[in-house]
Scaffold this motif. Structure first.
Motif, PDB file in Angstrom:
ATOM      1  N   LEU A  44      98.989  53.486   1.394  1.00  0.00           N
ATOM      2  CA  LEU A  44      98.514  54.488   0.458  1.00  0.00           C
ATOM      3  C   LEU A  44      99.016  55.951   0.953  1.00  0.00           C
ATOM      4  N   PRO A  45      99.399  56.583  -0.422  1.00  0.00           N
ATOM      5  CA  PRO A  45      99.562  58.267  -0.288  1.00  0.00           C
ATOM      6  C   PRO A  45      98.600  58.855   0.834  1.00  0.00           C
ATOM      7  N   PRO A  46      98.872  59.570   1.779  1.00  0.00           N
ATOM      8  CA  PRO A  46      97.880  60.423   2.393  1.00  0.00           C
ATOM      9  C   PRO A  46      97.222  61.505   1.752  1.00  0.00           C
ATOM     10  N   GLY A  47      95.861  61.872   1.970  1.00  0.00           N
ATOM     11  CA  GLY A  47      95.334  63.051   1.477  1.00  0.00           C
ATOM     12  C   GLY A  47      94.782  62.826  -0.183  1.00  0.00           C
ATOM     13  N   HIS A  48      94.550  61.533  -0.544  1.00  0.00           N
ATOM     14  CA  HIS A  48      94.002  61.380  -1.860  1.00  0.00           C
ATOM     15  C   HIS A  48      92.795  60.538  -1.583  1.00  0.00           C
ATOM     16  N   PRO A  49      92.092  60.608  -0.822  1.00  0.00           N
ATOM     17  CA  PRO A  49      90.668  59.665  -0.927  1.00  0.00           C
ATOM     18  C   PRO A  49      89.944  59.422  -2.244  1.00  0.00           C
ATOM     19  N   LEU A  50      89.862  60.513  -3.273  1.00  0.00           N
ATOM     20  CA  LEU A  50      89.225  60.196  -4.521  1.00  0.00           C
ATOM     21  C   LEU A  50      90.100  59.284  -5.325  1.00  0.00           C
ATOM     22  N   PHE A  51      91.458  59.578  -5.339  1.00  0.00           N
ATOM     23  CA  PHE A  51      92.484  58.648  -6.315  1.00  0.00           C
ATOM     24  C   PHE A  51      92.238  57.257  -5.678  1.00  0.00           C
ATOM     25  N   GLY A  89      80.724  55.046  -6.197  1.00  0.00           N
ATOM     26  CA  GLY A  89      81.328  56.297  -6.491  1.00  0.00           C
ATOM     27  C   GLY A  89      81.383  57.254  -5.180  1.00  0.00           C
ATOM     28  N   ALA A  90      80.221  57.068  -4.304  1.00  0.00           N
ATOM     29  CA  ALA A  90      79.865  57.825  -3.194  1.00  0.00           C
ATOM     30  C   ALA A  90      80.736  57.240  -1.984  1.00  0.00           C
ATOM     31  N   PHE A  91      80.541  56.099  -2.030  1.00  0.00           N
ATOM     32  CA  PHE A  91      80.745  55.185  -0.821  1.00  0.00           C
ATOM     33  C   PHE A  91      82.505  55.280  -0.587  1.00  0.00           C
ATOM     34  N   PHE A  92      83.012  55.050  -1.656  1.00  0.00           N
ATOM     35  CA  PHE A  92      84.287  54.796  -1.663  1.00  0.00           C
ATOM     36  C   PHE A  92      85.329  55.985  -1.241  1.00  0.00           C
ATOM     37  N   PRO A  93      85.109  57.314  -1.636  1.00  0.00           N
ATOM     38  CA  PRO A  93      85.926  58.392  -1.174  1.00  0.00           C
ATOM     39  C   PRO A  93      85.626  58.765   0.177  1.00  0.00           C
ATOM     40  N   LEU A  94      84.133  58.583   0.562  1.00  0.00           N
ATOM     41  CA  LEU A  94      83.818  58.671   1.938  1.00  0.00           C
ATOM     42  C   LEU A  94      84.582  57.611   2.857  1.00  0.00           C
ATOM     43  N   LEU A  95      84.459  56.449   2.517  1.00  0.00           N
ATOM     44  CA  LEU A  95      85.274  55.607   3.187  1.00  0.00           C
ATOM     45  C   LEU A  95      86.861  55.887   3.754  1.00  0.00           C
ATOM     46  N   PHE A  96      87.437  56.245   2.366  1.00  0.00           N
ATOM     47  CA  PHE A  96      88.732  56.667   2.572  1.00  0.00           C
ATOM     48  C   PHE A  96      89.113  57.756   3.240  1.00  0.00           C
ATOM     49  N   LEU A  97      88.287  58.559   3.164  1.00  0.00           N
ATOM     50  CA  LEU A  97      88.176  60.111   4.112  1.00  0.00           C
ATOM     51  C   LEU A  97      88.335  59.683   5.329  1.00  0.00           C
ATOM     52  N   SER A  98      87.169  58.714   5.700  1.00  0.00           N
ATOM     53  CA  SER A  98      87.019  58.437   7.204  1.00  0.00           C
ATOM     54  C   SER A  98      88.246  57.810   7.719  1.00  0.00           C
ATOM     55  N   ALA A  99      88.615  56.842   7.021  1.00  0.00           N
ATOM     56  CA  ALA A  99      89.744  56.153   7.416  1.00  0.00           C
ATOM     57  C   ALA A  99      91.145  56.826   7.519  1.00  0.00           C
ATOM     58  N   GLU A 100      91.049  57.881   6.890  1.00  0.00           N
ATOM     59  CA  GLU A 100      92.323  58.714   6.989  1.00  0.00           C
ATOM     60  C   GLU A 100      92.291  59.539   8.219  1.00  0.00           C
ATOM     61  N   ARG A 101      91.112  60.227   8.576  1.00  0.00           N
ATOM     62  CA  ARG A 101      90.784  61.208   9.482  1.00  0.00           C
ATOM     63  C   ARG A 101      90.483  60.790  11.051  1.00  0.00           C
ATOM     64  N   LEU A 102      90.227  59.330  10.817  1.00  0.00           N
ATOM     65  CA  LEU A 102      89.737  58.615  12.093  1.00  0.00           C
ATOM     66  C   LEU A 102      90.593  57.524  12.410  1.00  0.00           C
ATOM     67  N   PRO A 103      90.721  56.877  13.615  1.00  0.00           N
ATOM     68  CA  PRO A 103      91.454  55.800  13.889  1.00  0.00           C
ATOM     69  C   PRO A 103      90.568  54.562  13.174  1.00  0.00           C
ATOM     70  N   GLY A 104      91.194  53.386  12.812  1.00  0.00           N
ATOM     71  CA  GLY A 104      90.491  52.491  11.933  1.00  0.00           C
ATOM     72  C   GLY A 104      89.317  52.069  12.635  1.00  0.00           C
ATOM     73  N   GLY A 105      89.596  51.743  14.009  1.00  0.00           N
ATOM     74  CA  GLY A 105      88.268  51.240  14.952  1.00  0.00           C
ATOM     75  C   GLY A 105      87.182  52.270  14.732  1.00  0.00           C
ATOM     76  N   VAL A 106      87.164  53.408  15.019  1.00  0.00           N
ATOM     77  CA  VAL A 106      86.435  54.347  15.091  1.00  0.00           C
ATOM     78  C   VAL A 106      85.434  54.493  13.687  1.00  0.00           C
ATOM     79  N   ALA A 107      86.312  54.531  12.556  1.00  0.00           N
ATOM     80  CA  ALA A 107      85.686  54.623  11.408  1.00  0.00           C
ATOM     81  C   ALA A 107      84.899  53.302  11.201  1.00  0.00           C
ATOM     82  N   ALA A 108      85.243  52.308  11.490  1.00  0.00           N
ATOM     83  CA  ALA A 108      84.663  50.925  11.257  1.00  0.00           C
ATOM     84  C   ALA A 108      83.339  50.915  12.377  1.00  0.00           C
ATOM     85  N   THR A 109      83.329  51.529  13.138  1.00  0.00           N
ATOM     86  CA  THR A 109      82.303  51.401  14.164  1.00  0.00           C
ATOM     87  C   THR A 109      81.061  52.135  13.429  1.00  0.00           C
ATOM     88  N   LEU A 110      81.431  53.365  12.719  1.00  0.00           N
ATOM     89  CA  LEU A 110      80.398  54.117  12.175  1.00  0.00           C
ATOM     90  C   LEU A 110      79.698  53.005  11.193  1.00  0.00           C
TER      91      LEU A 110
END
Length: 336
Positions: A44-51, A89-110
């Motif tokens: 996915l294109p970076p920097g677009h968690p809402l999209f 609506g709230a979960f998806f952008p927060l999920l993609f934002l964490s996936a972009e800014r954290l290693p996948g495993g760290v984001a998954a741990t949360l």
């Protein structure tokens, strides 16, 4: 389209084979969500968690509405909106934002902390006190996931961590409210998923246009990523997820989210990553916690009193109590 209303049906009293099948189908949802981290960072294109959230939600939701031709009615309009905001609506952008800014495993741990949040919310909202058995295995599962993905090289970004915790909290609230409200009589899980995906997508549409806009370039890989996230990771996964939440005890469905970081780890291995000995131990612990949460807890007081395993009839009674949510109650309605 026609509308539907009714009282939320109670969970059917399924046999063990049927419940096992329900668990297996429900588990496909968090398993597919485990691919989100790799798809986000690789395609996915970076920097677009809402999209990304918008493309995952709105097309799938509109497709579900077209297929089912069922709209909410009465109080289900605001209930569908609330669940759509929490689960989509709230979960998806927060999920993609964490996936972009954290290693996948760290984001998954949360996200792996969700069973504990669900257990806490279930006490307040459902008046459903989880058994010590499932609560203990929930803690063990989080520890196991932590061993898998957290290490001295783990990079923690404050915004990413807050986004991950926020997404975990919103979905935990969505799970509990979905269990409490059920779904209207005559409305299937596909329609319920369509309501929520559409509501969440409509919330994200103006926010996306006002804040991010459309990425300047969307390649073939990104198109494939959006299609995967919207189909298997969106409409299909949420249909199976809402079906399972309605049929399984909340203490059995919540631990299934541990599959998401486990699948993320497996995908990482396929992309060339390796596991150390502590990570292998953590993987085994998390898998054991996932499986143990689906089993009936042993009746330790009776086991000690009799000096051996409980009788077949006692085990049957215990299993029935687990399915009906009365496993931790004693005669007179009091809780142990």
């Amino acid at each position: 389209m026609h509308s539907s209303t009714g009282r939320p049906p109670g969970p059917p009293r399924a046999s063990h084979p049927r419940q096992a099948a329900t668990v297996a189908l429900t588990a496909l949802a968090p398993a597919s969500w485990g691919t989100t981290y790799a798809v986000t960072t690789q395609l996915l294109p970076p920097g677009h968690p809402l999209f990304a959230g918008l493309m995952r939600a709105l097309p799938a939701g509109l497709l579900a509405l077209a297929l089912t031709r069922v709209l909410p009615r009465g109080h289900w309009w605001w209930k569908a909106a609330v669940l759509g905001v929490l689960n989509i609506g709230a979960f998806f952008p927060l999920l993609f934002l964490s996936a972009e800014r954290l290693p996948g495993g760290v984001a998954a741990t949360l996200g792996a902390a969700q069973p504990l949040l669900v257990a806490a919310l279930a006490v307040a909202v459902l008046r459903d006190r989880p058994s010590a058995w499932r609560l203990a295995w929930g803690v063990i599962g989080v520890i196991g996931i932590g061993l898998v993905v957290l290490g001295p090289q783990a990079e923690l970004d404050t915004v990413g961590v807050l986004a991950g915790l926020g997404g975990t909290a919103t979905m935990a609230a969505g799970v509990v409210l979905t269990k409490r409200w059920g779904r209207p009589t005559g409305v299937g899980p596909l329609a319920l998923a369509g309501w929520q995906l559409t509501a969440g997508g409509l919330l994200l549409l103006p926010l996306t246009l006002a804040i991010e806009g459309v990425p300047q370039r969307i390649g073939a890989g990104a198109v494939g990523g959006y299609l995967w996230l919207g189909s298997m990771g969106g409409l299909i996964a949420y249909t199976l997820w809402f079906r399972g939440i309605g049929r399984l005890p909340v203490g059995a469905s919540a631990p299934l989210v541990l599959l998401s970081p486990l699948v993320a780890t497996v995908v990482g291995l396929a992309l060339g990553e390796s596991l150390s000995l502590p990570q292998v131990l953590g993987f085994v612990l998390a898998l054991a916690a996932l499986l143990a949460a689906q089993l009936s807890p042993p009746d330790l007081p009776r086991l000690v009193a009799r000096g051996g395993p409980a009788s077949p009839r006692a085990r049957t009674d215990r299993a029935r109590a687990e399915r009906t949510g009365t496993a931790d109650r004693v005669p007179g309605g009091r809780t142990r």
